[in-house]
Design a protein around this motif. Structure first.
Motif, PDB file in Angstrom:
ATOM      1  N   TRP A   6       3.157   5.352   3.893  1.00 15.89           N
ATOM      2  CA  TRP A   6       2.667   4.284   3.857  1.00 15.89           C
ATOM      3  C   TRP A   6       3.910   3.260   4.761  1.00 15.89           C
ATOM      4  O   TRP A   6       5.120   2.523   4.165  1.00 15.89           O
ATOM      5  CB  TRP A   6       2.167   3.262   3.118  1.00 15.89           C
ATOM      6  CG  TRP A   6       0.642   4.130   2.708  1.00 15.89           C
ATOM      7  CD1 TRP A   6       1.263   4.493   1.606  1.00 15.89           C
ATOM      8  CD2 TRP A   6      -0.007   4.716   3.247  1.00 15.89           C
ATOM      9  NE1 TRP A   6      -0.451   4.867   0.947  1.00 15.89           N
ATOM     10  CE2 TRP A   6      -0.995   5.289   2.001  1.00 15.89           C
ATOM     11  CE3 TRP A   6      -1.157   4.786   3.869  1.00 15.89           C
ATOM     12  CZ2 TRP A   6      -2.210   6.255   2.436  1.00 15.89           C
ATOM     13  CZ3 TRP A   6      -1.690   5.260   4.400  1.00 15.89           C
ATOM     14  CH2 TRP A   6      -2.508   5.609   3.403  1.00 15.89           C
ATOM     15  N   ARG A   9       1.547  -2.893   5.010  1.00 18.17           N
ATOM     16  CA  ARG A   9       0.395  -3.606   3.992  1.00 18.17           C
ATOM     17  C   ARG A   9      -0.524  -4.358   5.055  1.00 18.17           C
ATOM     18  O   ARG A   9      -0.137  -5.189   5.226  1.00 18.17           O
ATOM     19  CB  ARG A   9       0.780  -4.530   2.471  1.00 18.17           C
ATOM     20  CG  ARG A   9       1.097  -3.630   1.694  1.00 18.17           C
ATOM     21  CD  ARG A   9       1.006  -4.338   0.518  1.00 18.17           C
ATOM     22  NE  ARG A   9       1.808  -3.078  -0.981  1.00 18.17           N
ATOM     23  CZ  ARG A   9       0.844  -1.942  -1.300  1.00 18.17           C
ATOM     24  NH1 ARG A   9      -0.345  -1.885  -1.175  1.00 18.17           N
ATOM     25  NH2 ARG A   9       1.097  -1.604  -1.862  1.00 18.17           N
ATOM     26  N   LEU A  10      -1.669  -4.272   5.068  1.00 20.88           N
ATOM     27  CA  LEU A  10      -2.372  -4.348   6.098  1.00 20.88           C
ATOM     28  C   LEU A  10      -4.058  -5.193   5.562  1.00 20.88           C
ATOM     29  O   LEU A  10      -4.469  -5.117   4.016  1.00 20.88           O
ATOM     30  CB  LEU A  10      -3.513  -3.490   6.217  1.00 20.88           C
ATOM     31  CG  LEU A  10      -4.922  -4.085   7.416  1.00 20.88           C
ATOM     32  CD1 LEU A  10      -5.032  -3.180   8.191  1.00 20.88           C
ATOM     33  CD2 LEU A  10      -6.470  -3.808   7.309  1.00 20.88           C
ATOM     34  N   GLU A  53      -4.183  -3.548   1.712  1.00 24.13           N
ATOM     35  CA  GLU A  53      -4.115  -2.333   1.459  1.00 24.13           C
ATOM     36  C   GLU A  53      -2.977  -1.111   1.650  1.00 24.13           C
ATOM     37  O   GLU A  53      -2.308  -2.259   2.959  1.00 24.13           O
ATOM     38  CB  GLU A  53      -5.538  -2.391   2.438  1.00 24.13           C
ATOM     39  CG  GLU A  53      -6.738  -1.306   1.089  1.00 24.13           C
ATOM     40  CD  GLU A  53      -6.380  -0.826  -0.619  1.00 24.13           C
ATOM     41  OE1 GLU A  53      -5.895  -0.113   0.150  1.00 24.13           O
ATOM     42  OE2 GLU A  53      -6.954  -1.751  -0.905  1.00 24.13           O
ATOM     43  N   CYS A  55      -0.625   1.070   4.537  1.00 25.43           N
ATOM     44  CA  CYS A  55      -1.234   1.832   5.653  1.00 25.43           C
ATOM     45  C   CYS A  55      -0.534   2.125   6.110  1.00 25.43           C
ATOM     46  O   CYS A  55       0.933   2.120   6.026  1.00 25.43           O
ATOM     47  CB  CYS A  55      -1.885   0.446   6.399  1.00 25.43           C
ATOM     48  SG  CYS A  55      -0.815  -0.508   7.269  1.00 25.43           S
ATOM     49  N   ARG A  56      -0.216   3.024   7.518  1.00 28.48           N
ATOM     50  CA  ARG A  56       0.374   3.919   8.594  1.00 28.48           C
ATOM     51  C   ARG A  56       0.294   2.399  10.345  1.00 28.48           C
ATOM     52  O   ARG A  56      -0.591   2.807  10.355  1.00 28.48           O
ATOM     53  CB  ARG A  56       0.054   5.091   8.815  1.00 28.48           C
ATOM     54  CG  ARG A  56       1.959   5.176   9.360  1.00 28.48           C
ATOM     55  CD  ARG A  56       2.144   6.821   9.424  1.00 28.48           C
ATOM     56  NE  ARG A  56       3.626   7.049  10.043  1.00 28.48           N
ATOM     57  CZ  ARG A  56       4.376   7.023   9.138  1.00 28.48           C
ATOM     58  NH1 ARG A  56       4.182   7.360   7.759  1.00 28.48           N
ATOM     59  NH2 ARG A  56       5.797   8.180   9.570  1.00 28.48           N
ATOM     60  N   TYR A  57       1.071   1.748  10.023  1.00 28.89           N
ATOM     61  CA  TYR A  57       1.244   1.091  11.535  1.00 28.89           C
ATOM     62  C   TYR A  57       2.152   1.974  12.336  1.00 28.89           C
ATOM     63  O   TYR A  57       3.212   2.716  12.469  1.00 28.89           O
ATOM     64  CB  TYR A  57       1.908  -0.433  10.967  1.00 28.89           C
ATOM     65  CG  TYR A  57       2.395  -1.086  12.507  1.00 28.89           C
ATOM     66  CD1 TYR A  57       1.035  -1.182  13.153  1.00 28.89           C
ATOM     67  CD2 TYR A  57       2.860  -1.598  12.898  1.00 28.89           C
ATOM     68  CE1 TYR A  57       1.132  -1.912  14.739  1.00 28.89           C
ATOM     69  CE2 TYR A  57       3.183  -2.398  13.879  1.00 28.89           C
ATOM     70  CZ  TYR A  57       2.136  -2.762  15.186  1.00 28.89           C
ATOM     71  OH  TYR A  57       2.516  -3.055  16.073  1.00 28.89           O
ATOM     72  N   VAL A  79      -3.505   1.212  13.506  1.00 28.62           N
ATOM     73  CA  VAL A  79      -3.352   1.874  11.783  1.00 28.62           C
ATOM     74  C   VAL A  79      -4.177   3.004  11.116  1.00 28.62           C
ATOM     75  O   VAL A  79      -5.137   2.749  11.547  1.00 28.62           O
ATOM     76  CB  VAL A  79      -3.907   0.061  11.535  1.00 28.62           C
ATOM     77  CG1 VAL A  79      -3.652   0.820  10.266  1.00 28.62           C
ATOM     78  CG2 VAL A  79      -2.999  -0.658  12.267  1.00 28.62           C
ATOM     79  N   VAL A  80      -3.411   3.508  10.528  1.00 27.58           N
ATOM     80  CA  VAL A  80      -3.881   4.536   9.304  1.00 27.58           C
ATOM     81  C   VAL A  80      -4.390   4.550   7.991  1.00 27.58           C
ATOM     82  O   VAL A  80      -3.370   3.584   7.726  1.00 27.58           O
ATOM     83  CB  VAL A  80      -3.268   5.854   9.303  1.00 27.58           C
ATOM     84  CG1 VAL A  80      -4.228   6.546   8.742  1.00 27.58           C
ATOM     85  CG2 VAL A  80      -3.324   6.264  11.222  1.00 27.58           C
ATOM     86  N   LEU A  81      -5.923   4.066   7.638  1.00 28.00           N
ATOM     87  CA  LEU A  81      -6.368   3.390   6.694  1.00 28.00           C
ATOM     88  C   LEU A  81      -6.452   4.974   4.997  1.00 28.00           C
ATOM     89  O   LEU A  81      -7.247   5.821   6.403  1.00 28.00           O
ATOM     90  CB  LEU A  81      -6.859   2.552   6.323  1.00 28.00           C
ATOM     91  CG  LEU A  81      -6.555   0.472   6.928  1.00 28.00           C
ATOM     92  CD1 LEU A  81      -7.859   0.409   8.058  1.00 28.00           C
ATOM     93  CD2 LEU A  81      -5.671   0.270   5.703  1.00 28.00           C
ATOM     94  N   ARG A  82      -6.695   4.423   4.345  1.00 29.31           N
ATOM     95  CA  ARG A  82      -7.010   5.571   3.738  1.00 29.31           C
ATOM     96  C   ARG A  82      -9.118   5.461   3.811  1.00 29.31           C
ATOM     97  O   ARG A  82      -9.645   4.382   4.530  1.00 29.31           O
ATOM     98  CB  ARG A  82      -6.932   5.116   2.301  1.00 29.31           C
ATOM     99  CG  ARG A  82      -6.036   5.017   2.057  1.00 29.31           C
ATOM    100  CD  ARG A  82      -5.987   4.967  -0.362  1.00 29.31           C
ATOM    101  NE  ARG A  82      -4.471   4.528  -0.054  1.00 29.31           N
ATOM    102  CZ  ARG A  82      -4.283   3.643  -1.217  1.00 29.31           C
ATOM    103  NH1 ARG A  82      -4.788   3.806  -2.525  1.00 29.31           N
ATOM    104  NH2 ARG A  82      -2.776   2.966  -1.287  1.00 29.31           N
ATOM    105  N   SER A 126      -9.289   9.293   6.105  1.00 30.72           N
ATOM    106  CA  SER A 126      -8.931   8.125   6.670  1.00 30.72           C
ATOM    107  C   SER A 126      -9.435   7.727   7.793  1.00 30.72           C
ATOM    108  O   SER A 126     -10.074   7.956   8.315  1.00 30.72           O
ATOM    109  CB  SER A 126      -7.094   8.303   7.422  1.00 30.72           C
ATOM    110  OG  SER A 126      -7.422   9.629   8.507  1.00 30.72           O
TER     111      SER A 126
END
Length: 134
Positions: A6, A9-10, A53, A55-57, A79-82, A126
């Motif tokens: 990650w 944090r979003l 949360e 995330c990967r930006y 952005v990739v989230l769970r 995701s």
């Protein structure tokens, strides 16, 4: 596809007082609108729908030209989230990205697209969101 690292944090916020209008600007539907004693809508507020949360930006937007048509295509920052956040974030939400390491905060960007990714068992693994205003 859940990223193994990650980067940010979003936090996502949504306006709580908004009025939907038709093509002429006349209100036809209201969503959680508070009014004063004269019936005029009060200024809008915001509510936090997702808070801090991981995330990967992916900040880089990709631009290329299709050779067949000459059309210029640009892909937005993502952005990739769970997967469990599917349904929590919607188009139009305002996002703030705070880096886990470093101090380059990205704030005031708007969600323009939400795309879930599913496993072979049809479960969301995701959520990829496209951002505008980066």
């Amino acid at each position: 596809m859940i990223p193994n690292r990650w980067t940010h944090r979003l936090t996502a916020e949504r306006e709580t007082n908004s009025t939907e209008t038709d093509e002429y600007g006349a209100p036809y539907s209201t969503v959680s609108v508070e009014t004063d004693e004269y019936g005029a809508p009060l200024p809008g507020g915001t509510e936090t729908v997702v808070d801090s949360e991981p995330c990967r930006y992916r900040p880089e937007s990709t631009t290329y030209v299709r050779t067949e048509t000459g059309e210029r295509v640009q892909r937005a920052a993502t952005v990739v989230l769970r997967g469990h956040l599917l349904g929590e974030i919607q188009e139009g939400d305002t996002v703030t990205l705070t880096p886990i390491v470093g101090s380059n905060v990205v704030s005031g960007v708007e969600v323009r697209g939400v795309e879930p990714q599913y496993s072979s068992q049809k479960r969301p693994t995701s959520v990829i969101i496209e951002l505008e205003g980066v």
